[in-house]
Motif scaffolding. Sequence first.
Motif, PDB file in Angstrom:
ATOM      1  N   ARG A 142     -32.779 -27.473  -5.500  1.00  0.00           N
ATOM      2  CA  ARG A 142     -32.002 -27.439  -4.254  1.00  0.00           C
ATOM      3  C   ARG A 142     -32.077 -26.047  -3.630  1.00  0.00           C
ATOM      4  NH1 ARG A 142     -26.281 -28.648  -5.934  1.00  0.00           N
ATOM      5  NH2 ARG A 142     -27.016 -27.644  -7.852  1.00  0.00           N
ATOM      6  N   ASN A 143     -32.133 -26.073  -2.299  1.00  0.00           N
ATOM      7  CA  ASN A 143     -32.126 -24.792  -1.588  1.00  0.00           C
ATOM      8  C   ASN A 143     -30.671 -24.342  -1.393  1.00  0.00           C
ATOM      9  OD1 ASN A 143     -31.034 -26.067   0.758  1.00  0.00           O
ATOM     10  ND2 ASN A 143     -33.100 -26.751   1.299  1.00  0.00           N
ATOM     11  N   PRO A 144     -30.437 -23.101  -0.946  1.00  0.00           N
ATOM     12  CA  PRO A 144     -29.071 -22.583  -0.802  1.00  0.00           C
ATOM     13  C   PRO A 144     -28.186 -23.438   0.107  1.00  0.00           C
ATOM     14  CG  PRO A 144     -30.623 -20.773  -0.776  1.00  0.00           C
ATOM     15  CD  PRO A 144     -31.457 -22.019  -0.780  1.00  0.00           C
ATOM     16  N   ASP A 145     -28.757 -24.013   1.186  1.00  0.00           N
ATOM     17  CA  ASP A 145     -27.919 -24.843   2.068  1.00  0.00           C
ATOM     18  C   ASP A 145     -27.431 -26.103   1.361  1.00  0.00           C
ATOM     19  OD1 ASP A 145     -27.809 -23.322   4.423  1.00  0.00           O
ATOM     20  OD2 ASP A 145     -29.866 -23.877   4.913  1.00  0.00           O
ATOM     21  N   GLU A 146     -28.278 -26.708   0.519  1.00  0.00           N
ATOM     22  CA  GLU A 146     -27.858 -27.904  -0.215  1.00  0.00           C
ATOM     23  C   GLU A 146     -26.778 -27.562  -1.236  1.00  0.00           C
ATOM     24  OE1 GLU A 146     -31.948 -30.573  -0.159  1.00  0.00           O
ATOM     25  OE2 GLU A 146     -31.662 -29.067  -1.729  1.00  0.00           O
ATOM     26  N   VAL A 147     -26.949 -26.429  -1.899  1.00  0.00           N
ATOM     27  CA  VAL A 147     -25.930 -25.996  -2.862  1.00  0.00           C
ATOM     28  C   VAL A 147     -24.614 -25.704  -2.143  1.00  0.00           C
ATOM     29  CG1 VAL A 147     -25.315 -24.251  -4.573  1.00  0.00           C
ATOM     30  CG2 VAL A 147     -27.674 -25.087  -4.429  1.00  0.00           C
ATOM     31  N   ALA A 148     -24.693 -25.060  -0.979  1.00  0.00           N
ATOM     32  CA  ALA A 148     -23.480 -24.768  -0.207  1.00  0.00           C
ATOM     33  C   ALA A 148     -22.777 -26.050   0.214  1.00  0.00           C
ATOM     34  CB  ALA A 148     -23.824 -23.926   1.021  1.00  0.00           C
ATOM     35  N   GLY A 149     -23.546 -27.074   0.574  1.00  0.00           N
ATOM     36  CA  GLY A 149     -22.943 -28.353   0.941  1.00  0.00           C
ATOM     37  C   GLY A 149     -22.197 -28.973  -0.220  1.00  0.00           C
ATOM     38  N   GLN A 150     -22.778 -28.899  -1.432  1.00  0.00           N
ATOM     39  CA  GLN A 150     -22.076 -29.441  -2.598  1.00  0.00           C
ATOM     40  C   GLN A 150     -20.807 -28.653  -2.886  1.00  0.00           C
ATOM     41  OE1 GLN A 150     -24.414 -30.476  -6.054  1.00  0.00           O
ATOM     42  NE2 GLN A 150     -22.797 -29.745  -7.435  1.00  0.00           N
ATOM     43  N   ILE A 151     -20.855 -27.343  -2.730  1.00  0.00           N
ATOM     44  CA  ILE A 151     -19.668 -26.508  -2.960  1.00  0.00           C
ATOM     45  C   ILE A 151     -18.569 -26.870  -1.963  1.00  0.00           C
ATOM     46  CG2 ILE A 151     -18.778 -24.158  -2.830  1.00  0.00           C
ATOM     47  CD1 ILE A 151     -21.490 -23.217  -3.911  1.00  0.00           C
ATOM     48  N   GLU A 152     -18.930 -27.030  -0.702  1.00  0.00           N
ATOM     49  CA  GLU A 152     -17.934 -27.367   0.321  1.00  0.00           C
ATOM     50  C   GLU A 152     -17.320 -28.740   0.063  1.00  0.00           C
ATOM     51  OE1 GLU A 152     -19.773 -24.856   4.102  1.00  0.00           O
ATOM     52  OE2 GLU A 152     -20.208 -26.994   3.880  1.00  0.00           O
ATOM     53  N   ALA A 153     -18.123 -29.681  -0.461  1.00  0.00           N
ATOM     54  CA  ALA A 153     -17.583 -31.004  -0.776  1.00  0.00           C
ATOM     55  C   ALA A 153     -16.551 -30.930  -1.892  1.00  0.00           C
ATOM     56  CB  ALA A 153     -18.719 -31.948  -1.158  1.00  0.00           C
ATOM     57  N   GLY A 154     -16.714 -29.971  -2.798  1.00  0.00           N
ATOM     58  CA  GLY A 154     -15.746 -29.829  -3.894  1.00  0.00           C
ATOM     59  C   GLY A 154     -14.532 -29.000  -3.551  1.00  0.00           C
ATOM     60  N   LEU A 155     -14.537 -28.368  -2.381  1.00  0.00           N
ATOM     61  CA  LEU A 155     -13.406 -27.516  -1.976  1.00  0.00           C
ATOM     62  C   LEU A 155     -12.523 -28.216  -0.942  1.00  0.00           C
ATOM     63  CD1 LEU A 155     -15.183 -24.039  -1.704  1.00  0.00           C
ATOM     64  CD2 LEU A 155     -13.563 -24.776  -3.466  1.00  0.00           C
ATOM     65  N   ARG A 156     -12.187 -29.450  -1.203  1.00  0.00           N
ATOM     66  CA  ARG A 156     -11.311 -30.171  -0.281  1.00  0.00           C
ATOM     67  C   ARG A 156      -9.904 -29.546  -0.304  1.00  0.00           C
ATOM     68  NH1 ARG A 156     -12.698 -36.620  -1.222  1.00  0.00           N
ATOM     69  NH2 ARG A 156     -14.892 -36.506  -0.522  1.00  0.00           N
ATOM     70  N   GLY A 157      -9.356 -29.372   0.863  1.00  0.00           N
ATOM     71  CA  GLY A 157      -8.050 -28.740   0.978  1.00  0.00           C
ATOM     72  C   GLY A 157      -8.111 -27.241   1.157  1.00  0.00           C
ATOM     73  N   TRP A 158      -9.301 -26.655   1.053  1.00  0.00           N
ATOM     74  CA  TRP A 158      -9.479 -25.222   1.271  1.00  0.00           C
ATOM     75  C   TRP A 158      -9.964 -24.990   2.700  1.00  0.00           C
ATOM     76  CZ3 TRP A 158      -9.637 -21.273  -2.807  1.00  0.00           C
ATOM     77  CH2 TRP A 158      -9.288 -21.771  -4.070  1.00  0.00           C
ATOM     78  N   ARG A 159      -9.606 -23.855   3.285  1.00  0.00           N
ATOM     79  CA  ARG A 159     -10.169 -23.450   4.567  1.00  0.00           C
ATOM     80  C   ARG A 159     -11.520 -22.792   4.283  1.00  0.00           C
ATOM     81  NH1 ARG A 159      -7.846 -19.530   7.204  1.00  0.00           N
ATOM     82  NH2 ARG A 159      -8.465 -20.268   9.260  1.00  0.00           N
ATOM     83  N   LEU A 160     -12.576 -23.287   4.938  1.00  0.00           N
ATOM     84  CA  LEU A 160     -13.947 -22.908   4.598  1.00  0.00           C
ATOM     85  C   LEU A 160     -14.668 -22.269   5.769  1.00  0.00           C
ATOM     86  CD1 LEU A 160     -14.932 -26.250   2.815  1.00  0.00           C
ATOM     87  CD2 LEU A 160     -14.279 -24.112   1.688  1.00  0.00           C
ATOM     88  N   THR A 161     -15.594 -21.389   5.422  1.00  0.00           N
ATOM     89  CA  THR A 161     -16.541 -20.845   6.397  1.00  0.00           C
ATOM     90  C   THR A 161     -17.865 -20.582   5.685  1.00  0.00           C
ATOM     91  OG1 THR A 161     -14.822 -19.779   7.721  1.00  0.00           O
ATOM     92  CG2 THR A 161     -17.053 -18.976   7.997  1.00  0.00           C
ATOM     93  N   ARG A 162     -18.975 -21.097   6.282  1.00  0.00           N
ATOM     94  CA  ARG A 162     -20.321 -20.851   5.738  1.00  0.00           C
ATOM     95  C   ARG A 162     -21.014 -19.825   6.620  1.00  0.00           C
ATOM     96  NH1 ARG A 162     -24.882 -25.471   4.813  1.00  0.00           N
ATOM     97  NH2 ARG A 162     -23.031 -26.581   3.994  1.00  0.00           N
TER      98      ARG A 162
END
Length: 507
Positions: free
Chosen positions: A111-131
Amino acid sequence: MRVALILLFMLALASLPGALLPQWNLNTAKTAQYILDYPTLGPWLNRLGFFGVFGSPWYAAIYLLLFISLIGCLVPRSWEFVGQIRSKPVATPRNLARLPHHGQVRLADKRNPDEVAGQIEAGLRGWRLTRRSEPGGVVTVSAEKGYLREVGNLVFHVSLLGLLAAIAVGKMFGFEGSLIVTEGQTFCSGSPAAYDNFRPGLLVDGTAMAPFCATVDKFTAAYNPNGMASSFSSDLTYTASASAAPQQYNLRVNDPLRVDGERLYLIGHGFTPTFKVTYPNGQMREYEQPFQTQDGNLTSEGAVKITDPPGYVGKEVRNRQLAIVGIFAPTAVMSHGTNIMTSGFPAPDNPGVAIQIYRGNLGLEDGAAQSVYAIDPGQVANGELKKLTRANLSTGESMTIDDGTVIEFTGYKEWVSMQTSYDPAQGYALVFAITLLMGLMASLTIKRRRVWFRILPAGADGTGPVYGSFVQVGGLARTDQAGYGEEFTSLLALPVTKTKSAAVARR
């Protein structure tokens, strides 16, 4: 905030005299007696307002300054919090290894960094996020959680301000009135004159009170063997208005009768001894008067004042007035040696009275206030009121004084002490008290924390596999004991897929 805390402490400190010293609006007789007992300190305390703490100018000044300070705290803090909500989470620090919680993950998939970032964001439900993207194909994810902590803090302080405002409104527009009513008697609440003690708010003139009436039909009390009360209740017949039909209500402690916003509470109870007096001319009259409770066994003291004995005219009436002064004991016992009557139990198992008869001028026409529970000792001292004889009587027994007047103790009734309260802001005070507790719990239990992920492409650190990504993770607790530990371990595992193995290192 420091000033607000100081003022809150000062308010609590200023409230102590109201709890430790008698207050004019609660117990006039006790306050006056305190001043007499302390002739040097008492008058000074009175001048400084320590016997009317909650209505004194200095207490009001602290109260007002606390209001202003809380508003001064809340306005900038609320504005700052709005700015925090509208802003994005802060950028990822350059060196995550310097944070209190940190770790790294070497991924073994393609996986490239964008795919990994997408998985991380999916696991951070309820958090305020910025990529964000950084040079060299690096992707970062910034996340924050726990903003409700500050919301709870603001709700707590806004609720405190609202609670203080509700109390102030209640003190201005509310009132309290207390009175003693004997079984069989009726009282109406339409006027301050109906109360033995009436405490109006600053803007209350007594013309807008709910005109309900209540009759005390019966009072019932139960006691356990050691004399402690287990229950109090009073059966009432009341009418909510002049045109309303009578209704029944069982008034109990902490269960008030509510009529048009007013609340009628049962506060206490005692005994009203009853007497039948047969005068020398053969005329018979019945008298009763509430006696004041003196101890836990309801030994009571009081006086029955007879101002208009029959058979006399003109000045003779004033000089032949009678007073029956003494003690009522619901369960009469005589102390050994002294022959003094006291009560051995609060229930009326063996009622008796120990009375002293006085005759003469009671002094009620002089215009000076007198206690309903005692005669004027000055009238005894100047000889206008003479002591005649005394006796201990059980129910049905009688005594005769020198002119042939017969005084018979016929029994007792029970009186109840009730209080009418009106507070137009009580509902708001309850709401603010609830939200205050909710805000306090939120501010104590919700933890503010941040987490950052820096995802580097394959080989960026010089040690990873050529087809994988390298993830650096850092966490920061914004408050003490923010709950990191097991939670950070789960955050560190977010970049790892469920189907691929990975080597995870944490420092």
